[in-house]
Design an enzyme around this catalytic site. Sequence first.
Site, mmCIF file in Angstrom:
data_model
loop_
_atom_site.group_PDB
_atom_site.id
_atom_site.type_symbol
_atom_site.label_atom_id
_atom_site.label_comp_id
_atom_site.label_asym_id
_atom_site.label_seq_id
_atom_site.Cartn_x
_atom_site.Cartn_y
_atom_site.Cartn_z
ATOM 1 C CB SER A 128 -0.945 -0.045 1.205
ATOM 2 O OG SER A 128 -1.910 0.967 1.129
ATOM 3 C CG HIS A 151 -4.097 -2.003 -2.390
ATOM 4 N ND1 HIS A 151 -4.602 -0.879 -1.795
ATOM 5 C CD2 HIS A 151 -3.394 -2.641 -1.418
ATOM 6 C CE1 HIS A 151 -4.234 -0.825 -0.531
ATOM 7 N NE2 HIS A 151 -3.497 -1.874 -0.275
#
Length: 245
Positions: A128, A151
Site C-alpha cells: 500500500s 492497490h
Amino acid sequence: MQEIFNPLINENKNIEKEDEKLSEAKEKREEIIEFGSSNGVSQDESIQILLIIGQIEGHQVLPAQTKSTKYEHVIPQLISMERNDKVKGVLIILNTVGGDVEAGLAISEMINSLSKPSVSIVIGGGHSIGVPLATSSSYSFITPSATMIVHPIRMNGFVIGVAQTFNYFQKMQERIDNFIVRTSKIDKKDLKEMMLKSDELLNDMGTILIGKQAVNCGLIDEEGGIKDALCKLKSLIKEREGNNE
C-alpha cells in the site's frame, strides 16, 4: 592542604564520569525502546538507519497491540539526519503493511528531498503506502522473498456517498501515482493496470509482486539483501563526496 583535597577532587571527577556513563546508557536504552535503533549514540554516525515497520500511524492513534511507525517520530529523525554534517547517508529498512496515506506520503516526500544519499530495502513487505516509501530513496532494493502489494486507496468508516467523495479519492490516488512514477522506473499506465487487477487478491483489487517481479516492472531498482544495500549506499556516498570536491 592541597594534598588533603586532591583525593576528594579526583573522587568527585570519577563520580561525574560514572554519572555521564549512566546517563548515556539510559539515553541509549530509551532510544532503542522508542525508535528500535540507537543512532543517536552510535560511534559511527556516517550511516544512519531508519526503520519503518508495522503500520504507518497518522493522526489517529492505533491500538496498543498494533505494531506501528509514528510519523511524528520519523520526521524529526529525518530532519536531524539532514542537519547533521557527520551523517553521510541513510539506510531505510521497510517491513510495512501500509497505513495512513497522508502520513506515509509525507514521510516519502521527506526522504525524497534529503540532500544525502539514501537506500531503501524491503525485507518483508512494502504494501500500500509502503510502495512510495520504498521508491522515495535514491536507490531501492527488495529481498527475494519480500512482497509488495499495489492497490488503490480505500477508506474505512463513515463515508458520504456523493460525487465530491469520489473526486477526493481520485485526487488522492493521483498524488500517490504521480509520486511513484516520479521516483521509480515504472510506467503510469502499467501502474494503473496493476492497481485495478481484480483476479489476484481475494475480495479486493490490486497486484502482489514478489521479489524480482517488483524489479522487472520498474518499481524497485534491484533485488538484494542488506549487504548489497549497504554497499550501494557507500558507493553513492563516495560518488557524492567526489562530486563535491
